[in-house]
Design a protein around this motif. Structure first.
Motif, PDB file in Angstrom:
ATOM      1  N   SER A 273      -0.677   9.686  15.645  1.00 23.24           N
ATOM      2  CA  SER A 273       0.958   9.276  14.875  1.00 23.24           C
ATOM      3  C   SER A 273       1.535  11.196  15.030  1.00 23.24           C
ATOM      4  CB  SER A 273       0.595   8.819  14.047  1.00 23.24           C
ATOM      5  OG  SER A 273       0.400   9.739  12.953  1.00 23.24           O
ATOM      6  N   LEU A 274       0.782  11.743  14.903  1.00 21.81           N
ATOM      7  CA  LEU A 274       1.601  12.938  14.268  1.00 21.81           C
ATOM      8  C   LEU A 274       1.852  13.664  16.085  1.00 21.81           C
ATOM      9  CD1 LEU A 274       2.614  15.471  12.879  1.00 21.81           C
ATOM     10  CD2 LEU A 274       0.052  16.251  13.336  1.00 21.81           C
TER      11      LEU A 274
ATOM     12  N   GLU B  98      -4.328   9.179  12.990  1.00 25.69           N
ATOM     13  CA  GLU B  98      -3.519   9.905  12.603  1.00 25.69           C
ATOM     14  C   GLU B  98      -3.214  11.018  13.219  1.00 25.69           C
ATOM     15  OE1 GLU B  98      -2.088  13.486  10.609  1.00 25.69           O
ATOM     16  OE2 GLU B  98      -4.223  13.574  12.255  1.00 25.69           O
TER      17      GLU B  98
ATOM     18  N   VAL C  24      -2.885  17.996   9.365  1.00 23.06           N
ATOM     19  CA  VAL C  24      -1.401  19.169   9.830  1.00 23.06           C
ATOM     20  C   VAL C  24      -1.563  19.111  10.481  1.00 23.06           C
ATOM     21  CG1 VAL C  24      -1.289  18.228   6.993  1.00 23.06           C
ATOM     22  CG2 VAL C  24      -1.590  20.765   7.812  1.00 23.06           C
TER      23      VAL C  24
ATOM     24  N   HIS D 251       3.439   7.080  11.139  1.00 23.07           N
ATOM     25  CA  HIS D 251       2.554   8.434  10.316  1.00 23.07           C
ATOM     26  C   HIS D 251       2.315   8.574   9.045  1.00 23.07           C
ATOM     27  CE1 HIS D 251       0.844  12.461  11.080  1.00 23.07           C
ATOM     28  NE2 HIS D 251       1.728  12.741  10.028  1.00 23.07           N
ATOM     29  N   GLY D 252       3.227   8.816   8.020  1.00 20.22           N
ATOM     30  CA  GLY D 252       2.905   8.827   6.891  1.00 20.22           C
ATOM     31  C   GLY D 252       1.648   8.419   6.762  1.00 20.22           C
ATOM     32  N   LEU D 253       1.958   6.718   7.108  1.00 21.16           N
ATOM     33  CA  LEU D 253       0.235   5.585   6.802  1.00 21.16           C
ATOM     34  C   LEU D 253      -0.883   6.265   6.789  1.00 21.16           C
ATOM     35  CD1 LEU D 253       2.189   1.838   6.566  1.00 21.16           C
ATOM     36  CD2 LEU D 253       1.573   3.543   5.027  1.00 21.16           C
ATOM     37  N   THR D 254      -0.290   6.403   8.182  1.00 23.70           N
ATOM     38  CA  THR D 254      -1.709   6.572   8.981  1.00 23.70           C
ATOM     39  C   THR D 254      -2.431   8.206   7.978  1.00 23.70           C
ATOM     40  OG1 THR D 254      -0.580   8.050  10.623  1.00 23.70           O
ATOM     41  CG2 THR D 254      -1.431   5.398  10.819  1.00 23.70           C
ATOM     42  N   PHE D 255      -1.492   8.888   7.730  1.00 27.37           N
ATOM     43  CA  PHE D 255      -1.573  10.570   7.266  1.00 27.37           C
ATOM     44  C   PHE D 255      -2.393  10.005   6.454  1.00 27.37           C
ATOM     45  CE2 PHE D 255      -1.260  13.586   4.231  1.00 27.37           C
ATOM     46  CZ  PHE D 255      -1.642  14.719   4.612  1.00 27.37           C
ATOM     47  N   ILE D 256      -1.863   9.018   5.338  1.00 30.35           N
ATOM     48  CA  ILE D 256      -2.816   8.940   3.494  1.00 30.35           C
ATOM     49  C   ILE D 256      -3.995   8.488   4.009  1.00 30.35           C
ATOM     50  CG2 ILE D 256      -1.988   7.323   1.860  1.00 30.35           C
ATOM     51  CD1 ILE D 256       0.461   8.206   1.942  1.00 30.35           C
TER      52      ILE D 256
ATOM     53  N   GLY E  82       8.268   7.900  11.712  1.00 31.93           N
ATOM     54  CA  GLY E  82       7.801   8.134  10.330  1.00 31.93           C
ATOM     55  C   GLY E  82       7.054   7.771   9.010  1.00 31.93           C
ATOM     56  N   PRO E  83       6.911   6.418   9.272  1.00 34.35           N
ATOM     57  CA  PRO E  83       7.093   5.812   7.956  1.00 34.35           C
ATOM     58  C   PRO E  83       5.482   5.036   7.862  1.00 34.35           C
ATOM     59  CG  PRO E  83       8.959   5.319   7.753  1.00 34.35           C
ATOM     60  CD  PRO E  83       8.560   5.937   9.360  1.00 34.35           C
TER      61      PRO E  83
END
Length: 100
Positions: free
Chosen positions: A9-10, A6, A70, A37-42, A34-35
């Motif tokens: 990816s950020l 995560e 974050v 990173h969004g998946l790894t964040f979730i 963007g997507p």
């Protein structure tokens, strides 16, 4: 491991994809990263919540783990913190700490 993925990816999103979009006019980098990173964040938040609730972490530790997701480089600091917490738990339970 999830915190490192995560965090990486950020950093790729903020350090490579966003500058490529705004400086070089290549929006495709953000459209891809963007997507991802969004998946790894979730996935990271989901894993963190499950581990925190199952292992009965303190509220301050839980806030630290979620806040680190974050902040740039937060994932790398979290990885070390989680590993230290896991080792402490394993030593206190005689090496029988569970892994998610």
């Amino acid at each position: 491991m999830a915190s490192i993925i995560e965090g990486a990816s950020l950093l790729i999103l903020l350090g490579i994809a966003v500058p490529l979009k705004h400086v070089a006019g290549i929006p495709a980098a953000v459209a891809v990263m963007g997507p991802l990173h969004g998946l790894t964040f979730i996935a990271y938040v989901w894993l963190a919540v499950n581990v925190i609730s199952g292992a009965k972490w303190s509220k301050s530790d839980a806030v630290r783990i979620l806040l680190g997701a974050v902040l740039p480089f937060g994932g790398f600091f979290n990885a070390r913190f989680i590993r230290q917490h896991e080792l402490a738990l394993a030593s206190s339970t005689g090496g029988k700490a569970g892994h998610p």
